[in-house]
Design a protein around this motif. Structure first.
Motif, short mmCIF file in Angstrom:
data_model
loop_
_atom_site.label_atom_id
_atom_site.label_comp_id
_atom_site.label_asym_id
_atom_site.label_seq_id
_atom_site.Cartn_x
_atom_site.Cartn_y
_atom_site.Cartn_z
N MET A 1 0.84 -1.18 0.00
CA MET A 1 0.00 0.00 0.00
C MET A 1 0.89 1.25 0.00
SD MET A 1 -2.66 1.29 2.91
CE MET A 1 -4.26 0.91 2.30
N LYS A 2 0.52 2.23 -0.81
CA LYS A 2 1.29 3.47 -0.90
C LYS A 2 1.14 4.28 0.38
CE LYS A 2 1.20 4.57 -5.80
NZ LYS A 2 0.85 5.61 -6.76
N SER A 3 2.24 4.93 0.76
CA SER A 3 2.16 5.87 1.88
C SER A 3 1.46 7.13 1.40
CB SER A 3 3.57 6.22 2.38
OG SER A 3 4.22 7.07 1.45
N TRP A 4 1.06 7.96 2.35
CA TRP A 4 0.41 9.24 1.98
C TRP A 4 1.40 10.13 1.24
CZ3 TRP A 4 -4.61 9.70 1.84
CH2 TRP A 4 -5.39 8.87 2.66
N ASN A 5 2.69 10.06 1.59
CA ASN A 5 3.68 10.86 0.87
C ASN A 5 3.86 10.35 -0.56
OD1 ASN A 5 5.07 13.14 2.34
ND2 ASN A 5 4.94 11.57 3.94
N ASP A 6 3.76 9.04 -0.75
CA ASP A 6 3.80 8.50 -2.12
C ASP A 6 2.61 9.03 -2.92
OD1 ASP A 6 6.08 7.02 -1.59
OD2 ASP A 6 4.97 5.17 -1.16
N ARG A 7 1.44 9.06 -2.29
CA ARG A 7 0.24 9.57 -2.96
C ARG A 7 0.38 11.06 -3.29
NH1 ARG A 7 -4.65 6.74 0.51
NH2 ARG A 7 -3.68 4.70 0.58
N LEU A 8 1.04 11.78 -2.40
CA LEU A 8 1.25 13.22 -2.61
C LEU A 8 2.04 13.47 -3.88
CD1 LEU A 8 0.86 16.04 -1.24
CD2 LEU A 8 3.07 15.67 -0.17
N ASP A 9 2.97 12.59 -4.18
CA ASP A 9 3.84 12.77 -5.34
C ASP A 9 3.39 12.01 -6.58
OD1 ASP A 9 5.62 14.58 -4.13
OD2 ASP A 9 6.59 12.93 -3.07
N THR A 10 2.21 11.39 -6.51
CA THR A 10 1.70 10.66 -7.66
C THR A 10 1.12 11.63 -8.68
OG1 THR A 10 1.14 8.75 -6.29
CG2 THR A 10 0.03 8.92 -8.42
N PRO A 11 1.62 11.60 -9.91
CA PRO A 11 1.05 12.49 -10.91
C PRO A 11 -0.38 12.05 -11.23
CG PRO A 11 2.67 11.05 -11.91
CD PRO A 11 2.68 10.78 -10.44
N GLY A 12 -1.20 13.00 -11.51
CA GLY A 12 -2.58 12.68 -11.84
C GLY A 12 -2.97 13.28 -13.16
N SER A 13 -4.23 13.14 -13.49
CA SER A 13 -4.73 13.75 -14.73
C SER A 13 -5.18 15.17 -14.42
CB SER A 13 -5.87 12.91 -15.30
OG SER A 13 -6.92 12.83 -14.36
N ASN A 14 -4.21 15.99 -14.12
CA ASN A 14 -4.52 17.37 -13.75
C ASN A 14 -4.59 18.26 -14.97
OD1 ASN A 14 -1.67 17.27 -14.22
ND2 ASN A 14 -1.53 19.24 -13.22
N GLY A 15 -4.92 19.49 -14.72
CA GLY A 15 -4.98 20.48 -15.78
C GLY A 15 -6.31 21.20 -15.74
N VAL A 16 -6.49 22.08 -16.69
CA VAL A 16 -7.74 22.83 -16.80
C VAL A 16 -8.56 22.19 -17.91
CG1 VAL A 16 -8.75 25.09 -17.29
CG2 VAL A 16 -6.61 24.94 -15.98
N LYS A 17 -9.78 21.83 -17.54
CA LYS A 17 -10.67 21.13 -18.46
C LYS A 17 -12.07 21.72 -18.35
CE LYS A 17 -8.01 17.06 -17.37
NZ LYS A 17 -7.91 15.76 -16.83
N PRO A 18 -12.90 21.56 -19.36
CA PRO A 18 -14.29 22.00 -19.23
C PRO A 18 -15.01 21.12 -18.21
CG PRO A 18 -13.77 21.50 -21.53
CD PRO A 18 -12.61 21.06 -20.70
N THR A 19 -15.81 21.74 -17.36
CA THR A 19 -16.58 21.00 -16.37
C THR A 19 -17.58 20.10 -17.10
OG1 THR A 19 -16.38 22.86 -14.86
CG2 THR A 19 -18.07 21.23 -14.36
#
Length: 132
Positions: A1-19
């Motif tokens: 299981m990932k630590s919370w710090n590992d989750r903090l540094d996990t890249p996600g599908s971020n960015g600006v998108k239409p709602t």
């Protein structure tokens, strides 16, 4: 299981998108920031000592900072928890309060998210304020 710090540094599908749809105070079609956990952590670290920010103000400021109209209310909830839990992990490993993201500066009695954060479960507002 990932630590919370590992989750903090996990890249996600971020960015600006239409709602994709209307939800909470977000209207379908608005430009919406979907932040990464690290973006939320960085913003919380920028909150000055002695200042408290509610979740709505945090979402608005993040959106403006990244050129969006709004910030995703669901994602912000997940990432606030990630930031708080990662900070608690760091504290458990010997870091000082000055070295962790001051998640206790994000307060909002009307938002269920903040009641789930470690500071809301384990400290009073007075002791959280003493933390800076």
């Amino acid at each position: 299981m990932k630590s919370w710090n590992d989750r903090l540094d996990t890249p996600g599908s971020n960015g600006v998108k239409p709602t994709p749809r209307t939800m909470a105070d977000v209207v379908e079609g608005q430009s919406m920031l979907v932040p990464t956990p690290r973006q939320v952590d960085d913003f919380i670290r920028s909150i000055s000592e002695g200042v408290e920010v509610d979740v709505r103000a945090l979402r608005t400021a993040l959106a403006i900072e990244h050129g969006a109209e709004v910030t995703c209310p669901v994602t912000i909830g997940y990432h606030l928890r990630t930031v708080a839990e990662a900070a608690n992990e760091d504290l458990e490993h010997g870091m000082t309060l000055r070295d962790v993201a001051p998640f206790w500066r994000v307060r909002d009695a009307k938002t269920p998210t903040t009641s789930k954060l470690p500071s809301a479960r384990h400290s009073s507002p007075r002791s959280a304020n003493a933390k800076g």
